[in-house]
Motif scaffolding. Structure first.
Motif, short mmCIF file in Angstrom:
data_model
loop_
_atom_site.label_atom_id
_atom_site.label_comp_id
_atom_site.label_asym_id
_atom_site.label_seq_id
_atom_site.Cartn_x
_atom_site.Cartn_y
_atom_site.Cartn_z
N HIS A 1 6.52 14.08 0.35
CA HIS A 1 6.56 13.08 -0.72
C HIS A 1 5.54 13.39 -1.80
O HIS A 1 4.38 13.74 -1.52
CB HIS A 1 6.28 11.69 -0.13
N ILE A 2 5.96 13.28 -3.04
CA ILE A 2 5.08 13.43 -4.19
C ILE A 2 4.73 12.03 -4.70
O ILE A 2 5.61 11.19 -4.86
CB ILE A 2 5.78 14.23 -5.31
N PRO A 3 3.44 11.72 -4.94
CA PRO A 3 3.06 10.39 -5.42
C PRO A 3 3.89 9.96 -6.63
O PRO A 3 4.09 10.73 -7.57
CB PRO A 3 1.58 10.56 -5.77
N GLY A 4 4.39 8.75 -6.56
CA GLY A 4 5.22 8.21 -7.64
C GLY A 4 6.70 8.48 -7.47
O GLY A 4 7.53 7.93 -8.21
N GLU A 5 7.05 9.30 -6.50
CA GLU A 5 8.45 9.64 -6.25
C GLU A 5 9.15 8.53 -5.49
O GLU A 5 8.56 7.88 -4.61
CB GLU A 5 8.48 10.94 -5.43
N THR A 6 10.42 8.26 -5.81
CA THR A 6 11.19 7.26 -5.09
C THR A 6 11.69 7.85 -3.78
O THR A 6 11.72 9.07 -3.58
CB THR A 6 12.38 6.78 -5.92
N VAL B 1 5.23 2.99 0.91
CA VAL B 1 4.21 2.05 0.43
C VAL B 1 2.88 2.32 1.11
O VAL B 1 1.81 2.36 0.47
CB VAL B 1 4.66 0.59 0.67
N ALA B 2 2.92 2.53 2.44
CA ALA B 2 1.68 2.80 3.18
C ALA B 2 1.05 4.12 2.73
O ALA B 2 -0.18 4.22 2.60
CB ALA B 2 1.98 2.84 4.68
N ALA B 3 1.86 5.16 2.50
CA ALA B 3 1.33 6.45 2.08
C ALA B 3 0.67 6.36 0.72
O ALA B 3 -0.40 6.93 0.48
CB ALA B 3 2.46 7.49 2.06
N ARG C 1 7.13 -6.24 2.88
CA ARG C 1 7.43 -7.00 1.66
C ARG C 1 8.17 -8.29 2.00
O ARG C 1 7.84 -9.37 1.51
CB ARG C 1 8.26 -6.13 0.72
N MET C 2 9.19 -8.16 2.88
CA MET C 2 9.95 -9.35 3.28
C MET C 2 9.07 -10.30 4.09
O MET C 2 9.12 -11.53 3.90
CB MET C 2 11.17 -8.92 4.10
N THR C 3 8.27 -9.74 4.99
CA THR C 3 7.38 -10.56 5.81
C THR C 3 6.42 -11.35 4.93
O THR C 3 6.21 -12.56 5.15
CB THR C 3 6.57 -9.66 6.77
N ALA C 4 5.84 -10.69 3.94
CA ALA C 4 4.89 -11.37 3.04
C ALA C 4 5.59 -12.49 2.28
O ALA C 4 5.02 -13.59 2.12
CB ALA C 4 4.28 -10.36 2.08
N ARG C 5 6.81 -12.24 1.81
CA ARG C 5 7.52 -13.25 1.02
C ARG C 5 7.83 -14.48 1.88
O ARG C 5 7.61 -15.62 1.45
CB ARG C 5 8.80 -12.65 0.46
N ILE C 6 8.34 -14.23 3.09
CA ILE C 6 8.69 -15.36 3.96
C ILE C 6 7.44 -16.14 4.37
O ILE C 6 7.42 -17.38 4.35
CB ILE C 6 9.44 -14.86 5.21
N CYS D 1 1.38 -5.07 0.64
CA CYS D 1 0.61 -3.83 0.85
C CYS D 1 -0.08 -3.80 2.21
O CYS D 1 -0.70 -2.80 2.56
CB CYS D 1 -0.45 -3.68 -0.26
N TRP D 2 0.02 -4.86 2.99
CA TRP D 2 -0.68 -4.90 4.28
C TRP D 2 0.10 -4.12 5.33
O TRP D 2 1.34 -4.07 5.29
CB TRP D 2 -0.83 -6.34 4.76
N PRO D 3 -0.61 -3.54 6.30
CA PRO D 3 0.10 -2.98 7.46
C PRO D 3 0.70 -4.10 8.29
O PRO D 3 0.22 -5.25 8.25
CB PRO D 3 -1.00 -2.24 8.23
N ARG D 4 1.73 -3.78 9.05
CA ARG D 4 2.44 -4.82 9.79
C ARG D 4 1.52 -5.61 10.73
O ARG D 4 1.63 -6.83 10.85
CB ARG D 4 3.58 -4.21 10.60
N ALA D 5 0.59 -4.91 11.38
CA ALA D 5 -0.27 -5.58 12.36
C ALA D 5 -1.13 -6.65 11.70
O ALA D 5 -1.57 -7.60 12.37
CB ALA D 5 -1.15 -4.56 13.06
N ALA D 6 -1.39 -6.51 10.39
CA ALA D 6 -2.27 -7.48 9.72
C ALA D 6 -1.66 -8.88 9.68
O ALA D 6 -2.38 -9.87 9.54
CB ALA D 6 -2.57 -7.00 8.30
N PHE D 7 -0.34 -8.99 9.81
CA PHE D 7 0.31 -10.30 9.70
C PHE D 7 0.07 -11.18 10.93
O PHE D 7 0.35 -12.38 10.89
CB PHE D 7 1.81 -10.13 9.45
N HIS D 8 -0.45 -10.59 12.00
CA HIS D 8 -0.83 -11.43 13.14
C HIS D 8 -1.93 -12.41 12.74
O HIS D 8 -2.00 -13.53 13.28
CB HIS D 8 -1.31 -10.56 14.30
N VAL D 9 -2.78 -12.01 11.82
CA VAL D 9 -3.92 -12.86 11.43
C VAL D 9 -3.46 -14.13 10.72
O VAL D 9 -3.83 -15.24 11.12
CB VAL D 9 -4.91 -12.06 10.56
N PRO D 10 -2.64 -14.05 9.63
CA PRO D 10 -2.22 -15.31 8.99
C PRO D 10 -1.35 -16.19 9.87
O PRO D 10 -1.38 -17.42 9.74
CB PRO D 10 -1.47 -14.83 7.74
N VAL D 11 -0.55 -15.58 10.77
CA VAL D 11 0.26 -16.40 11.67
C VAL D 11 -0.64 -17.16 12.63
O VAL D 11 -0.45 -18.37 12.88
CB VAL D 11 1.28 -15.53 12.43
#
Length: 594
Positions: free
Chosen positions: A296-301, A201-203, A21-26, A75-85
């Motif tokens: 984890h139950i879907p929707g659970e914090t 988020v990934a799950a 989330r932080m990576t995407a924002r920056i 929502c992207w996996p971390r490795a996906a950010f290599h592409v836009p960089v």
């Protein structure tokens, strides 16, 4: 066993400090300002041309990319950010090459400083350095090849960008240190919370299970009070190192505070995670560990998930400590579905051939449970077997697999006259029932099946059970003619010293021995020693997980008696097994071509 680098651990190398989330924002902000800077540089250019139109298109693409990254990047996996960089480097280099004048080219080229900041803030040092080198070589090369930007001006830009990268790396390291436990090198509570949010988020995105566990060292205060805090620190470090070495890739282990550890197991359901945690705690026989596990139950914090894991931990403590408890709200429905499937006889059986290597013939099959859920499809055996163990269904499951296997093999025997041995996996909970041998004998009598052609497979760790009735039942099964096999042999830690007194006639060598038998000479030597040990004790030796011709040849060379694995035959239903056997029928036996 997996090396310490497999598990996500904050150690001597700077980790990625930004969440997706932080990576995407920056990155979205940098893309937006980079596109804007490109347009401003273009507006200040002396002349406009077709090149200017192309630069404007690249700037517009960057602005559009900012919107895409900001919207979907979290929502992207971390490795996906290599592409836009990497794409940013390509766009900056292209725009600098197309710039109508040297001043505009230099202004556009300076945007590469964003890439330096991104790379060292988002990625580990190795990939970050690769991004920086590619960006500097690419953009400086473009500026030099233009011929109108002075060389020393380009070198000045390179120096500034390298300085930015160095400072960013130092800041990223300092930021990551705030998420690391200085004693064990694991994530601390803050680092664990960041990892938990990312995995949640990934799950949710992938629809995969995620389980969390809290592990507390029992009576740890006594160690500190009796032997001093340094001794307590050594225990914490040793425990963390052993657990890290055993965890699967993607798992997150953290020191949650004091003598409490927290563990995230992505991809594992609650029952499977419980079995994994019980395995980990068994690695320290001299240290009591209480554990609470929750899926984890879907929707659970994340707070709700950890509260359930904490509640399960207190259940484990309240019921005597040194045990694991599961808060399995997510597995209740699946357990109900499994109960219904067992009641309706909807658990299937697949058969995997067992081959006598010296005679090159099929002598038996192992019965493997299969469950096709009406909504989920095929449920992994590790998941529903663990679920059956947790919910008291394992005896019913074992009985159904045995009956189904005997029924189908009896029909096969009547059709082709082949008497195969049937291997069945038996839980220690079944063996703890004094009436188990009697029920087994009754089922065999129903199908007129000889006891000598049923192999009772019990895992090596189950053979270590101190429950008297378990040993008595194994001895009874042996006395009436059954063959008892130690399954997954080589994964336990103490049965070797008792092998001469354990009631077993066969050893099933764990697949971990076979995987590297052709590539690791010491592993082959170890297997040769086990062959000699089995021969001296009069035990049969079966190698599981044989997948290649080279492994088969090496096992034959070493003198292993039996083999099982996909190289000989995959697990298959009874009707497919009948055709498979018929195709290999030679001179009154089922032969395997070399």
């Amino acid at each position: 066993m997996r090396g310490p680098g497999s598990v996500r651990r904050l150690g001597s190398h700077a980790p990625e400090v930004a969440t997706p989330r932080m990576t995407a924002r920056i990155l979205a902000v940098f893309y937006a300002f980079g596109g804007t800077a490109g347009l401003l540089a273009l507006l200040g250019a002396a002349a406009h041309s077709g090149r200017s139109v192309a630069i404007a298109a690249l700037a517009a693409t960057a602005l559009l990319g900012a919107g895409v990254i900001g919207r979907w990047g979290p929502c992207w996996p971390r490795a996906a950010f290599h592409v836009p960089v990497a794409a940013a480097t390509a766009m900056i280099g292209s725009a600098a090459a197309l710039a109508p004048d040297p001043l505009t080219a230099f202004a556009i080229g300076s945007i590469i400083s964003f890439v330096a900041v991104d790379a060292f803030f988002f990625f580990r040092p190795g990939p970050a350095l690769a991004h920086l080198v590619i960006a500097l070589v690419g953009v400086s090369g473009v500026l030099v090849l233009r011929g109108d930007v002075p060389l020393f001006t380009t070198l000045a830009l390179v120096a500034v960008v390298v300085a930015l990268g160095t400072v960013t790396r130092d800041l990223a390291w300092r930021a990551s240190s705030a998420s690391r436990d200085p004693l064990t090198g694991l994530a601390n509570r803050r680092g664990f919370d960041d990892a938990l949010q990312e995995l949640l988020v990934a799950a949710e995105r992938r629809g995969e299970p995620l389980s969390a566990a809290l592990l507390d060292l029992d009576h740890f205060k006594r160690i500190n009070d009796t032997d001093g805090h340094e001794a307590g620190d050594r225990v914490l470090v040793r425990v963390s190192e052993v657990w890290c070495a055993q965890l699967a890739p993607g798992a997150v282990l953290a020191r949650h505070g004091g003598d409490e550890f927290a563990l995230l197991l992505p991809g594992l359901t609650g029952p499977v995670a419980l079995a994994e945690v019980e395995r980990l705690t068994g690695l320290h026989p001299g240290i009591g560990v209480s554990c609470g596990v929750a899926q984890h139950i879907p929707g659970e914090t994340k707070a709700q998930l950890m509260r359930r894991a904490d509640a399960a931990l207190y259940v484990a403590k309240d019921t005597g400590r040194n045990r694991c408890a599961l808060d399995d709200a997510a597995g209740d429905q699946l357990a109900a579905d499994l109960t219904a499937a067992l009641a309706a006889g909807r658990i299937g059986v697949a058969f995997q051939p067992v081959v006598e290597l010296a005679g090159n013939r099929v002598i038996g099959v192992e019965a493997l449970a299969r469950w096709d859920h009406p909504e989920r499809g095929a449920v992994p055996p590790a998941e529903f077997v663990a679920l059956a163990e947790q919910h008291g269904l394992i005896a019913t499951l074992g009985r159904q697999v045995l009956r189904t296997g005997l029924q189908q093999l009896t029909a096969l025997r009547a059709a082709n006259g082949v008497q195969l041995a049937l291997g069945v996996n038996v839980s220690v909970r079944e063996l703890a029932d004094p009436g188990y041998p009697h029920r087994m004998a009754a089922v065999l009598a129903e199908f007129d099946w000889p006891a000598a052609h049923v192999v009772v497979e019990v895992t090596e760790t189950q053979l270590e059970s101190d429950v008297a009735v378990v040993r008595q039942n194994l001895e009874t099964l042996t006395r009436i003619g059954h063959v008892v096999a130690a399954d997954d042999f080589g994964t336990g830690y103490s049965s070797l010293s008792r092998l001469d007194v354990l009631p077993v006639q066969h050893l099933k060598l764990d697949t971990s021995f076979i995987a590297s038998i052709t590539t690791a000479p010491r592993r082959a030597q170890l297997v040769a020693s086990i062959v000699a040990l089995a021969d001296n004790l009069g035990l049969g030796l079966l190698a599981e997980g044989v997948e290649t011709r080279e492994q088969d040849a090496e096992l034959r060379r070493l003198g292993v008696h039996f083999g099982q694995g996909w190289f000989y035959g995959r697990p298959m239903p009874a009707d497919e097994l009948a055709g498979w056997l018929a195709a290999r029928w030679v001179d009154g036996a089922v032969s395997i071509p070399r």
